[in-house]
Scaffold this motif. Sequence first.
Motif, mmCIF file in Angstrom:
data_model
loop_
_atom_site.group_PDB
_atom_site.id
_atom_site.type_symbol
_atom_site.label_atom_id
_atom_site.label_comp_id
_atom_site.label_asym_id
_atom_site.label_seq_id
_atom_site.Cartn_x
_atom_site.Cartn_y
_atom_site.Cartn_z
ATOM 1 N N SER A 112 0.813 -1.213 0.000
ATOM 2 C CA SER A 112 0.000 0.000 0.000
ATOM 3 C C SER A 112 0.846 1.263 0.000
ATOM 4 C CB SER A 112 -0.921 0.012 1.223
ATOM 5 O OG SER A 112 -0.179 0.244 2.416
ATOM 6 N N GLU A 113 2.145 1.104 0.254
ATOM 7 C CA GLU A 113 3.070 2.239 0.318
ATOM 8 C C GLU A 113 4.091 2.150 -0.808
ATOM 9 O OE1 GLU A 113 3.631 4.668 2.900
ATOM 10 O OE2 GLU A 113 1.903 4.154 4.139
ATOM 11 N N ALA A 114 3.619 1.742 -1.972
ATOM 12 C CA ALA A 114 4.530 1.492 -3.091
ATOM 13 C C ALA A 114 5.352 2.717 -3.477
ATOM 14 C CB ALA A 114 3.735 0.992 -4.301
ATOM 15 N N ASP A 115 4.833 3.902 -3.201
ATOM 16 C CA ASP A 115 5.539 5.130 -3.563
ATOM 17 C C ASP A 115 6.433 5.653 -2.435
ATOM 18 O OD1 ASP A 115 3.404 5.670 -1.913
ATOM 19 O OD2 ASP A 115 2.892 7.583 -2.855
ATOM 20 N N ASN A 116 6.529 4.910 -1.349
ATOM 21 C CA ASN A 116 7.293 5.350 -0.177
ATOM 22 C C ASN A 116 8.687 4.736 -0.215
ATOM 23 O OD1 ASN A 116 8.308 6.066 2.311
ATOM 24 N ND2 ASN A 116 6.511 5.417 3.472
ATOM 25 N N ARG A 117 9.658 5.527 -0.607
ATOM 26 C CA ARG A 117 11.029 5.018 -0.723
ATOM 27 C C ARG A 117 11.733 4.877 0.613
ATOM 28 N NH1 ARG A 117 13.425 8.307 -6.012
ATOM 29 N NH2 ARG A 117 11.807 7.619 -7.514
ATOM 30 N N ALA A 118 11.099 5.334 1.690
ATOM 31 C CA ALA A 118 11.728 5.275 3.010
ATOM 32 C C ALA A 118 11.524 3.923 3.689
ATOM 33 C CB ALA A 118 11.184 6.376 3.910
ATOM 34 N N ILE A 119 10.703 3.042 3.089
ATOM 35 C CA ILE A 119 10.429 1.760 3.725
ATOM 36 C C ILE A 119 10.829 0.612 2.800
ATOM 37 C CG2 ILE A 119 8.527 2.759 5.042
ATOM 38 C CD1 ILE A 119 6.639 1.145 3.204
ATOM 39 N N ALA A 120 11.045 -0.549 3.424
ATOM 40 C CA ALA A 120 11.374 -1.759 2.665
ATOM 41 C C ALA A 120 11.093 -2.971 3.528
ATOM 42 C CB ALA A 120 12.836 -1.747 2.236
ATOM 43 N N LEU A 121 10.728 -4.054 2.891
ATOM 44 C CA LEU A 121 10.562 -5.330 3.579
ATOM 45 C C LEU A 121 11.886 -6.077 3.481
ATOM 46 C CD1 LEU A 121 8.281 -6.874 5.042
ATOM 47 C CD2 LEU A 121 7.915 -8.141 2.926
ATOM 48 N N LEU A 122 12.488 -6.390 4.619
ATOM 49 C CA LEU A 122 13.825 -6.980 4.661
ATOM 50 C C LEU A 122 13.781 -8.455 5.035
ATOM 51 C CD1 LEU A 122 15.865 -4.211 6.550
ATOM 52 C CD2 LEU A 122 15.342 -4.391 4.103
ATOM 53 N N THR A 123 14.745 -9.194 4.513
ATOM 54 C CA THR A 123 14.931 -10.588 4.884
ATOM 55 C C THR A 123 15.640 -10.659 6.235
ATOM 56 O OG1 THR A 123 17.117 -10.775 3.866
ATOM 57 C CG2 THR A 123 15.184 -11.165 2.433
ATOM 58 N N PRO A 124 15.614 -11.838 6.895
ATOM 59 C CA PRO A 124 16.353 -11.976 8.156
ATOM 60 C C PRO A 124 17.829 -11.612 8.031
ATOM 61 C CG PRO A 124 14.813 -13.784 7.918
ATOM 62 C CD PRO A 124 14.766 -13.017 6.629
ATOM 63 N N ASN A 125 18.475 -11.993 6.940
ATOM 64 C CA ASN A 125 19.888 -11.656 6.774
ATOM 65 C C ASN A 125 20.088 -10.145 6.670
ATOM 66 O OD1 ASN A 125 20.811 -14.291 6.852
ATOM 67 N ND2 ASN A 125 20.722 -14.584 4.636
ATOM 68 N N GLU A 126 19.191 -9.477 5.970
ATOM 69 C CA GLU A 126 19.283 -8.016 5.855
ATOM 70 C C GLU A 126 19.030 -7.344 7.206
ATOM 71 O OE1 GLU A 126 17.863 -7.278 1.232
ATOM 72 O OE2 GLU A 126 16.341 -7.725 2.764
ATOM 73 N N ILE A 127 18.097 -7.924 7.984
ATOM 74 C CA ILE A 127 17.799 -7.367 9.305
ATOM 75 C C ILE A 127 18.997 -7.522 10.228
ATOM 76 C CG2 ILE A 127 16.370 -7.689 11.371
ATOM 77 C CD1 ILE A 127 14.098 -8.485 9.384
ATOM 78 N N ALA A 128 19.674 -8.654 10.142
ATOM 79 C CA ALA A 128 20.848 -8.883 10.987
ATOM 80 C C ALA A 128 21.926 -7.838 10.741
ATOM 81 C CB ALA A 128 21.402 -10.282 10.743
ATOM 82 N N LYS A 129 22.002 -7.321 9.532
ATOM 83 C CA LYS A 129 22.976 -6.277 9.214
ATOM 84 C C LYS A 129 22.535 -4.919 9.756
ATOM 85 C CE LYS A 129 24.481 -8.630 4.977
ATOM 86 N NZ LYS A 129 24.544 -8.567 3.485
ATOM 87 N N LYS A 130 21.219 -4.765 9.974
ATOM 88 C CA LYS A 130 20.703 -3.503 10.508
ATOM 89 C C LYS A 130 20.890 -3.410 12.020
ATOM 90 C CE LYS A 130 18.690 -1.275 6.974
ATOM 91 N NZ LYS A 130 19.054 0.123 6.578
ATOM 92 N N SER A 131 20.638 -4.527 12.708
ATOM 93 C CA SER A 131 20.681 -4.510 14.171
ATOM 94 C C SER A 131 21.196 -5.825 14.716
ATOM 95 C CB SER A 131 19.281 -4.245 14.742
ATOM 96 O OG SER A 131 19.284 -4.422 16.152
ATOM 97 N N PRO A 132 22.181 -5.774 15.628
ATOM 98 C CA PRO A 132 22.675 -6.997 16.248
ATOM 99 C C PRO A 132 21.787 -7.482 17.387
ATOM 100 C CG PRO A 132 23.865 -5.119 17.123
ATOM 101 C CD PRO A 132 22.933 -4.583 16.066
ATOM 102 N N ALA A 133 20.719 -6.738 17.685
ATOM 103 C CA ALA A 133 19.882 -7.065 18.833
ATOM 104 C C ALA A 133 18.665 -7.912 18.481
ATOM 105 C CB ALA A 133 19.410 -5.772 19.511
ATOM 106 N N VAL A 134 18.466 -8.207 17.196
ATOM 107 C CA VAL A 134 17.264 -8.930 16.778
ATOM 108 C C VAL A 134 17.451 -10.431 16.963
ATOM 109 C CG1 VAL A 134 15.751 -9.463 14.832
ATOM 110 C CG2 VAL A 134 16.637 -7.137 15.134
#
Length: 382
Positions: A112-134
């Motif tokens: 529903s937010e296809a025009d919103n470049r500030a968001i993305a659906l990330l995979t677990p591997n991508e999330i691990a690179k964002k935060s070590p606390a997940v």
Amino acid sequence: MNTLDRTVNQTDIAIVGAGIVGLAHALAFAKRGYKVDVFERNPYAVGASIRNFGMIWPIGQPKGKLRDRALKSREIWSEVAPKAGFHLDRCGSLHLAYREDELAVLEEFVASEADNRAIALLTPNEIAKKSPAVNLDGLQAGLWSATEMVVDPREAIKKLPGFLAKEYGVEFHFNTVVTKIEYPNFTAAGKNWTANEHIFVCSGSDFETLYPEVYQKSNITKVKLQMLRTVPQPNNFRIVSPLCGGLTLTHYSAFADCPSLPTLTKRIATETPHFPKWHIHVMVSQNAAGELIIGDSHEYSANPEPFDKAEINNYILDYLNTFVRVPTLKIAETWNGVYAKLPGATEFIAHPQAGVTIVNALSGAGMTLSFGLAEEIALVNN
């Protein structure tokens, strides 16, 4: 704009309350050249404005007016933080999905937010690179949003008055209770004042002192929340971004139109009825000192009990442990905050007299929305 006689108690704009709503209005009018005086009954603001996560959270607001207001607030926070000298972390946020219904809501939201470049659906591997606390065990995906920021509300709310005084000449009257308003006159700590332009009542959960009859007719209520703070994380460990799980998807209106949300809400109510009972959703942020701020619950009452419930804190921590892995969850402080809420509305604005505006009940989103709302009101009144 009137030229004031400095020998008497006069101002252009009088603001009752030095919480975030009052401070936002002080900034909005002072930068437009008005003489602004702020009246606060305590030595400094001690209400909901200092008892929250300190998160500026546009991702929680639906597209349109409220999202735009949140993004305007974000812009203003970014401008004032370095000038006022408080820490602001442009950290983004992560919503984590461990169940299929949680993932479905995130997928629908992103679509529903296809025009919103500030968001993305990330995979677990991508999330691990964002935060070590997940916690990666069972993690299916996560929603990344780049727009969220964090301040320490205790620091920010204390430093903003000094900034406003130095930069714009705003005068603050702490330990000063406004007890009567008959526009353009009002009484503050027994002294008579005149506001030549406007009076704003931004008194938060204290809506018994001024215009109680207006509030009684409004259906406004109070919301008590419970929160916790850990000791600083060792070895400078950072969670990087605020984290939240599936419960949060049921809390914020940004996700309200996702088709799978009723399924998620029903499953939570069936499996863990204590969460909807106490309106619990669990988030964690981190301040500059390395402490984690954890919460929260929501108890709705015109007169919330002052006593915290240990079971609620345990529910919050137990759920936190399902999606967060950090070096320590040793708790240094627990507290509760109380804010005003008007059911079914995003804010309460009333005009009890000509020249007087009540601004209240931002529904727990004061840090996210106040600066933007004040800009809108200043434009109307300028």
